[in-house]
Design an enzyme around this catalytic site. Structure first.
Site, short mmCIF file in Angstrom:
data_model
loop_
_atom_site.label_atom_id
_atom_site.label_comp_id
_atom_site.label_asym_id
_atom_site.label_seq_id
_atom_site.Cartn_x
_atom_site.Cartn_y
_atom_site.Cartn_z
N MET A 1 6.52 3.21 -3.62
CA MET A 1 7.06 1.87 -3.82
C MET A 1 6.37 1.20 -5.02
O MET A 1 6.40 -0.02 -5.16
CB MET A 1 6.92 1.03 -2.55
CG MET A 1 7.71 1.64 -1.39
SD MET A 1 8.20 0.47 -0.13
CE MET A 1 6.62 -0.13 0.40
N ALA B 1 3.28 0.02 -7.78
CA ALA B 1 1.91 -0.54 -7.74
C ALA B 1 0.94 0.62 -7.52
O ALA B 1 0.13 0.63 -6.61
CB ALA B 1 1.77 -1.62 -6.67
N LEU B 2 1.07 1.61 -8.39
CA LEU B 2 0.42 2.90 -8.17
C LEU B 2 -1.10 2.82 -8.41
O LEU B 2 -1.58 2.05 -9.24
CB LEU B 2 1.04 3.95 -9.10
CG LEU B 2 2.56 4.13 -8.92
CD1 LEU B 2 3.08 5.21 -9.88
CD2 LEU B 2 2.93 4.48 -7.49
N GLY C 1 -4.77 6.78 -5.16
CA GLY C 1 -4.23 7.46 -3.98
C GLY C 1 -2.91 8.13 -4.32
O GLY C 1 -2.67 9.30 -3.98
N HIS C 2 -2.03 7.40 -5.03
CA HIS C 2 -0.77 8.01 -5.45
C HIS C 2 -1.02 9.16 -6.42
O HIS C 2 -0.31 10.17 -6.41
CB HIS C 2 0.12 6.97 -6.16
CG HIS C 2 0.60 5.86 -5.28
ND1 HIS C 2 0.10 4.58 -5.37
CD2 HIS C 2 1.51 5.83 -4.29
CE1 HIS C 2 0.70 3.80 -4.49
NE2 HIS C 2 1.56 4.53 -3.81
N GLY D 1 1.19 10.81 1.81
CA GLY D 1 -0.23 10.57 2.03
C GLY D 1 -0.58 10.42 3.51
O GLY D 1 0.17 9.82 4.27
N GLN E 1 3.93 7.27 9.59
CA GLN E 1 5.08 7.48 8.71
C GLN E 1 5.32 8.97 8.50
O GLN E 1 6.46 9.45 8.54
CB GLN E 1 4.83 6.78 7.37
CG GLN E 1 5.75 7.19 6.25
CD GLN E 1 5.65 6.28 5.04
OE1 GLN E 1 6.20 5.20 5.04
NE2 GLN E 1 4.94 6.71 4.01
N SER F 1 -4.80 1.25 -1.42
CA SER F 1 -3.48 0.76 -1.02
C SER F 1 -2.99 -0.20 -2.09
O SER F 1 -3.79 -0.94 -2.70
CB SER F 1 -3.61 0.00 0.31
OG SER F 1 -2.47 -0.80 0.52
N ARG G 1 -1.53 -2.81 -1.55
CA ARG G 1 -1.76 -4.17 -1.05
C ARG G 1 -3.18 -4.66 -1.35
O ARG G 1 -3.43 -5.86 -1.32
CB ARG G 1 -1.51 -4.23 0.46
CG ARG G 1 -0.02 -4.08 0.81
CD ARG G 1 0.22 -4.27 2.29
NE ARG G 1 1.62 -4.45 2.60
CZ ARG G 1 2.48 -3.46 2.89
NH1 ARG G 1 2.05 -2.21 2.89
NH2 ARG G 1 3.74 -3.71 3.16
O1 PAF Z 1 4.80 5.00 1.79
C1 PAF Z 1 5.59 4.40 1.04
O2 PAF Z 1 5.25 3.95 -0.06
C2 PAF Z 1 7.02 4.19 1.51
O3 PAF Z 1 7.08 3.96 2.88
C3 PAF Z 1 7.99 5.32 1.09
C4 PAF Z 1 7.60 6.64 1.74
C5 PAF Z 1 7.97 5.46 -0.43
C6 PAF Z 1 9.40 4.98 1.53
O4 PAF Z 1 9.85 3.79 0.95
#
Ligand code: PAF
Length: 291
Positions: free
Chosen positions: A27, A29-30, A33-34, A148, A154, A186, A188
């Site tokens: 989503m 805002a990398l 972790g990404h 992750g 999730q 995160s 956030r």
């Molecule tokens: O973990 C996230 O950033 C979101 O839940 C995902 C997997 C990209 C789905 O919108």
């Protein structure tokens, strides 16, 4: 790196390529972790596709959706620098051409996987996650989906969705990346003030204490209660839950049960932000998984 904004154009680009495809949904805002997800994808596949899409159907509160950080230019630069080949950056109407109403809930059931923790505290959230991930998989058609460990529940829901829909995709789960302070990375976190950032680092210390307690054979419910109370004594932290669960069913772990993996998961409010984190413990080895 190519940036593509429509599913049709993405299909054209990918169908002209040969080699294995790994897909990293995000989503935006990398952060590092990404980038660990991108690195795992680059290391094992020929083509790496990332998406940045702030999925409206997984937010329970419109204020949270509006406040979600959006940094597309910096994100694109980071992805490019880390070897991502294709960025899919769609509008809502490209992901949901028939509107956002179509839900998978009528066809899929997640049972105990969504009964507790995030599922209980964020009604509809995992239906939204399953909806968007299934749609993104339909668009990208990767060999491997990379996610992750920080979003443990999730991952469990997505694994179940893949199996229920019979999708032919591998799921690669990458360990959580932490700040030097131990705070799980995160998107956030960037909404935290400096004192809140310092306070939030305590969350991982309490998770460590619970893992140490499990290793010492202490009762799970007592450990949960102790950690919940101790996090709550911090003036800037307000715990929502801390649960010790069977990692496969996400039902409360019963002391001594022969489970594959125990997950210690928590959600804690800190200033304007709700943070989640978890640690894993393998009782058969009496040691932490991905410490
Ligand atoms: O973990 C996230 O950033 C979101 O839940 C995902 C997997 C990209 C789905 O919108």
């Amino acid at each position: 790196m190519q940036t593509i904004t429509t599913a049709a154009a993405l299909r054209t680009v990918l169908s002209n390529q040969s080699g294995s495809v790994a897909f990293v949904p995000t989503m935006g805002a990398l952060h590092d972790g990404h980038m660990a997800l991108i690195a795992a994808a680059v290391a094992s596949h020929d083509i790496v596709v990332a998406s940045i899409f702030v999925n409206p159907t997984q937010f329970n509160e419109s204020a949270d959706l509006d406040a979600y950080p959006r940094t597309p230019e910096a994100d694109a630069d980071l992805l490019k620098a880390h070897g991502c080949n294709v960025l899919y950056l769609p509008e809502v109407k490209d992901v949901y051409p028939e509107g956002t109403g179509k839900s998978l809930t009528s066809t899929l059931g997640f049972g105990s996987l969504t009964a507790r923790m995030e599922g209980a505290n964020r009604p509809g959230h995992f239906d939204g996650v399953a909806q968007v991930v299934s749609r993104l998989l339909e668009i990208v058609q990767p060999d491997t989906l990379v996610m992750g460990q920080k979003d443990y529940q999730q991952v469990a829901v997505v694994r179940s969705m893949i199996s229920q829909l019979g999708l032919r995709v591998e799921l690669l789960v990458v360990p959580t990346v932490r700040e030097v302070s131990g705070l799980a990375m995160s998107s956030r976190n960037r909404r935290l003030s400096i004192p809140e950032t310092v306070a939030a680092a305590a969350i991982n210390r309490h998770l460590s204490a619970v893992v140490a307690g499990l290793a010492a054979g202490w009762p799970a419910r007592e450990l949960e209660g102790m950690a919940f109370r101790e996090i709550g004594t911090h003036p800037l932290l307000r715990p929502e839950y801390i649960e010790i669960c069977d990692g496969d069913t996400l039902l409360p772990y019963q002391d001594g049960a022969p489970v594959r993996e125990i997950v210690v998961a928590t959600a804690v409010h800190c200033g304007p932000v709700r943070l989640i984190d978890n640690r894993l413990f393998a009782p058969s080895l009496a040691e932490e998984v991905n410490p």
